[in-house]
Design a protein around this motif. Structure first.
Motif, PDB file in Angstrom:
ATOM      1  N   ASN A   1      -7.328 -20.587  -4.314  1.00 51.77           N
ATOM      2  CA  ASN A   1      -6.383 -20.784  -5.418  1.00 51.77           C
ATOM      3  C   ASN A   1      -5.064 -20.076  -5.114  1.00 51.77           C
ATOM      4  OD1 ASN A   1      -5.511 -21.655  -7.949  1.00 51.77           O
ATOM      5  ND2 ASN A   1      -6.112 -19.714  -8.888  1.00 51.77           N
ATOM      6  N   LYS A   2      -5.114 -18.865  -4.605  1.00 56.43           N
ATOM      7  CA  LYS A   2      -3.905 -18.116  -4.273  1.00 56.43           C
ATOM      8  C   LYS A   2      -3.120 -18.828  -3.169  1.00 56.43           C
ATOM      9  CE  LYS A   2      -2.218 -13.754  -2.573  1.00 56.43           C
ATOM     10  NZ  LYS A   2      -2.419 -12.762  -1.581  1.00 56.43           N
ATOM     11  N   THR A   3      -3.836 -19.317  -2.168  1.00 50.62           N
ATOM     12  CA  THR A   3      -3.195 -20.018  -1.051  1.00 50.62           C
ATOM     13  C   THR A   3      -2.514 -21.300  -1.532  1.00 50.62           C
ATOM     14  OG1 THR A   3      -4.828 -19.130   0.482  1.00 50.62           O
ATOM     15  CG2 THR A   3      -3.598 -21.052   1.215  1.00 50.62           C
ATOM     16  N   MET A   4      -3.201 -22.063  -2.357  1.00 51.39           N
ATOM     17  CA  MET A   4      -2.631 -23.319  -2.860  1.00 51.39           C
ATOM     18  C   MET A   4      -1.415 -23.038  -3.751  1.00 51.39           C
ATOM     19  SD  MET A   4      -4.229 -25.635  -1.384  1.00 51.39           S
ATOM     20  CE  MET A   4      -3.575 -27.033  -2.204  1.00 51.39           C
ATOM     21  N   HIS A   5      -1.500 -22.013  -4.575  1.00 51.62           N
ATOM     22  CA  HIS A   5      -0.382 -21.651  -5.444  1.00 51.62           C
ATOM     23  C   HIS A   5       0.833 -21.244  -4.601  1.00 51.62           C
ATOM     24  CE1 HIS A   5       1.630 -20.301  -9.036  1.00 51.62           C
ATOM     25  NE2 HIS A   5       1.839 -19.112  -8.488  1.00 51.62           N
ATOM     26  N   SER A   6       0.610 -20.464  -3.581  1.00 47.69           N
ATOM     27  CA  SER A   6       1.694 -20.025  -2.695  1.00 47.69           C
ATOM     28  C   SER A   6       2.316 -21.216  -1.969  1.00 47.69           C
ATOM     29  CB  SER A   6       1.153 -19.010  -1.691  1.00 47.69           C
ATOM     30  OG  SER A   6       2.134 -18.667  -0.759  1.00 47.69           O
ATOM     31  N   THR A   7       1.472 -22.106  -1.495  1.00 47.90           N
ATOM     32  CA  THR A   7       1.949 -23.291  -0.782  1.00 47.90           C
ATOM     33  C   THR A   7       2.778 -24.183  -1.706  1.00 47.90           C
ATOM     34  OG1 THR A   7       0.043 -23.234   0.692  1.00 47.90           O
ATOM     35  CG2 THR A   7       1.224 -25.319   0.547  1.00 47.90           C
ATOM     36  N   MET A   8       2.321 -24.363  -2.924  1.00 47.47           N
ATOM     37  CA  MET A   8       3.075 -25.201  -3.871  1.00 47.47           C
ATOM     38  C   MET A   8       4.415 -24.561  -4.219  1.00 47.47           C
ATOM     39  SD  MET A   8       0.387 -27.328  -6.117  1.00 47.47           S
ATOM     40  CE  MET A   8       1.729 -27.908  -7.017  1.00 47.47           C
ATOM     41  N   ASN A   9       4.448 -23.258  -4.372  1.00 47.23           N
ATOM     42  CA  ASN A   9       5.715 -22.577  -4.654  1.00 47.23           C
ATOM     43  C   ASN A   9       6.687 -22.745  -3.493  1.00 47.23           C
ATOM     44  OD1 ASN A   9       5.053 -21.687  -7.194  1.00 47.23           O
ATOM     45  ND2 ASN A   9       4.329 -19.687  -6.498  1.00 47.23           N
ATOM     46  N   GLN A  10       6.194 -22.603  -2.265  1.00 43.40           N
ATOM     47  CA  GLN A  10       7.056 -22.771  -1.093  1.00 43.40           C
ATOM     48  C   GLN A  10       7.563 -24.208  -0.996  1.00 43.40           C
ATOM     49  OE1 GLN A  10       8.250 -20.374   1.002  1.00 43.40           O
ATOM     50  NE2 GLN A  10       9.552 -22.033   1.729  1.00 43.40           N
ATOM     51  N   THR A  11       6.702 -25.169  -1.266  1.00 48.34           N
ATOM     52  CA  THR A  11       7.102 -26.579  -1.234  1.00 48.34           C
ATOM     53  C   THR A  11       8.176 -26.859  -2.278  1.00 48.34           C
ATOM     54  OG1 THR A  11       4.916 -27.216  -0.450  1.00 48.34           O
ATOM     55  CG2 THR A  11       6.248 -28.955  -1.420  1.00 48.34           C
ATOM     56  N   THR A  12       8.031 -26.276  -3.447  1.00 48.45           N
ATOM     57  CA  THR A  12       9.031 -26.439  -4.506  1.00 48.45           C
ATOM     58  C   THR A  12      10.376 -25.856  -4.075  1.00 48.45           C
ATOM     59  OG1 THR A  12       7.311 -26.377  -6.195  1.00 48.45           O
ATOM     60  CG2 THR A  12       9.561 -25.932  -6.922  1.00 48.45           C
ATOM     61  N   ARG A  13      10.357 -24.678  -3.460  1.00 48.31           N
ATOM     62  CA  ARG A  13      11.606 -24.070  -2.974  1.00 48.31           C
ATOM     63  C   ARG A  13      12.227 -24.925  -1.867  1.00 48.31           C
ATOM     64  NH1 ARG A  13       8.543 -19.322  -3.771  1.00 48.31           N
ATOM     65  NH2 ARG A  13       7.889 -19.304  -1.589  1.00 48.31           N
ATOM     66  N   ASP A  14      11.388 -25.427  -0.951  1.00 49.39           N
ATOM     67  CA  ASP A  14      11.896 -26.276   0.134  1.00 49.39           C
ATOM     68  C   ASP A  14      12.532 -27.551  -0.416  1.00 49.39           C
ATOM     69  OD1 ASP A  14      10.954 -24.421   1.950  1.00 49.39           O
ATOM     70  OD2 ASP A  14       9.199 -25.602   2.544  1.00 49.39           O
ATOM     71  N   LEU A  15      11.903 -28.145  -1.409  1.00 49.02           N
ATOM     72  CA  LEU A  15      12.439 -29.367  -2.009  1.00 49.02           C
ATOM     73  C   LEU A  15      13.779 -29.092  -2.692  1.00 49.02           C
ATOM     74  CD1 LEU A  15      12.166 -32.343  -2.686  1.00 49.02           C
ATOM     75  CD2 LEU A  15      10.785 -31.686  -4.673  1.00 49.02           C
ATOM     76  N   ALA A  16      13.882 -27.977  -3.388  1.00 49.27           N
ATOM     77  CA  ALA A  16      15.151 -27.623  -4.041  1.00 49.27           C
ATOM     78  C   ALA A  16      16.244 -27.415  -2.996  1.00 49.27           C
ATOM     79  CB  ALA A  16      14.970 -26.364  -4.885  1.00 49.27           C
ATOM     80  N   GLU A  17      15.908 -26.765  -1.889  1.00 49.17           N
ATOM     81  CA  GLU A  17      16.884 -26.549  -0.819  1.00 49.17           C
ATOM     82  C   GLU A  17      17.307 -27.879  -0.190  1.00 49.17           C
ATOM     83  OE1 GLU A  17      17.032 -24.499   3.584  1.00 49.17           O
ATOM     84  OE2 GLU A  17      15.673 -23.650   2.101  1.00 49.17           O
ATOM     85  N   PHE A  18      16.336 -28.779   0.014  1.00 46.56           N
ATOM     86  CA  PHE A  18      16.636 -30.095   0.574  1.00 46.56           C
ATOM     87  C   PHE A  18      17.575 -30.878  -0.340  1.00 46.56           C
ATOM     88  CE2 PHE A  18      15.593 -34.641   0.835  1.00 46.56           C
ATOM     89  CZ  PHE A  18      16.004 -34.878   2.133  1.00 46.56           C
ATOM     90  N   ARG A  19      17.302 -30.841  -1.628  1.00 48.54           N
ATOM     91  CA  ARG A  19      18.166 -31.550  -2.583  1.00 48.54           C
ATOM     92  C   ARG A  19      19.588 -31.010  -2.537  1.00 48.54           C
ATOM     93  NH1 ARG A  19      14.031 -31.814  -7.695  1.00 48.54           N
ATOM     94  NH2 ARG A  19      12.897 -33.658  -7.004  1.00 48.54           N
ATOM     95  N   GLN A  20      19.722 -29.706  -2.437  1.00 45.44           N
ATOM     96  CA  GLN A  20      21.046 -29.088  -2.360  1.00 45.44           C
ATOM     97  C   GLN A  20      21.768 -29.535  -1.088  1.00 45.44           C
ATOM     98  OE1 GLN A  20      22.462 -27.184  -4.726  1.00 45.44           O
ATOM     99  NE2 GLN A  20      24.330 -27.078  -3.535  1.00 45.44           N
ATOM    100  N   THR A  21      21.055 -29.549   0.031  1.00 47.25           N
ATOM    101  CA  THR A  21      21.632 -29.960   1.309  1.00 47.25           C
ATOM    102  C   THR A  21      22.103 -31.408   1.252  1.00 47.25           C
ATOM    103  OG1 THR A  21      20.236 -28.409   2.518  1.00 47.25           O
ATOM    104  CG2 THR A  21      21.173 -30.235   3.784  1.00 47.25           C
ATOM    105  N   VAL A  22      21.292 -32.268   0.702  1.00 43.68           N
ATOM    106  CA  VAL A  22      21.658 -33.684   0.591  1.00 43.68           C
ATOM    107  C   VAL A  22      22.898 -33.842  -0.282  1.00 43.68           C
ATOM    108  CG1 VAL A  22      20.927 -35.904  -0.372  1.00 43.68           C
ATOM    109  CG2 VAL A  22      19.369 -34.604   1.069  1.00 43.68           C
ATOM    110  N   ALA A  23      22.947 -33.125  -1.388  1.00 46.52           N
ATOM    111  CA  ALA A  23      24.093 -33.230  -2.300  1.00 46.52           C
ATOM    112  C   ALA A  23      25.379 -32.738  -1.636  1.00 46.52           C
ATOM    113  CB  ALA A  23      23.822 -32.437  -3.570  1.00 46.52           C
ATOM    114  N   GLU A  24      25.282 -31.758  -0.751  1.00 49.28           N
ATOM    115  CA  GLU A  24      26.472 -31.201  -0.108  1.00 49.28           C
ATOM    116  C   GLU A  24      26.945 -32.013   1.083  1.00 49.28           C
ATOM    117  OE1 GLU A  24      25.225 -27.292   0.993  1.00 49.28           O
ATOM    118  OE2 GLU A  24      25.466 -26.497  -1.031  1.00 49.28           O
ATOM    119  N   ARG A  25      26.045 -32.625   1.823  1.00 45.87           N
ATOM    120  CA  ARG A  25      26.392 -33.205   3.122  1.00 45.87           C
ATOM    121  C   ARG A  25      26.498 -34.716   3.167  1.00 45.87           C
ATOM    122  NH1 ARG A  25      22.958 -29.455   7.298  1.00 45.87           N
ATOM    123  NH2 ARG A  25      23.895 -27.509   6.621  1.00 45.87           N
TER     124      ARG A  25
END
Length: 64
Positions: free
Chosen positions: A9-33
């Motif tokens: 459960n801890k591993t899955m929660h950590s992985t989902m949080n990282q995926t959410t952060r990565d997706l937010a960063e990707f969206r920002q990159t796409v919007a800028e470039r």
């Protein structure tokens, strides 16, 4: 067994949080470039018009 589920459960929660952060960063990159398709089409239309205008002027000079 409970410890294994807690670890999973801890591993899955950590992985989902990282995926959410990565997706937010990707969206920002796409919007800028990247340029929206409509903006690109408009810019290309303007460039084609300028080239046509220049070409017309050059054709006029060549005829003289």
């Amino acid at each position: 067994m409970v410890a294994g589920l807690a670890w999973w459960n801890k591993t899955m929660h950590s992985t989902m949080n990282q995926t959410t952060r990565d997706l937010a960063e990707f969206r920002q990159t796409v919007a800028e470039r990247y340029v929206p398709k409509d903006d690109y089409k408009e810019a290309m239309r303007e460039i084609r018009e300028m080239f046509h205008h220049i070409s017309s002027k050059l054709d006029g000079k060549a005829d003289k």
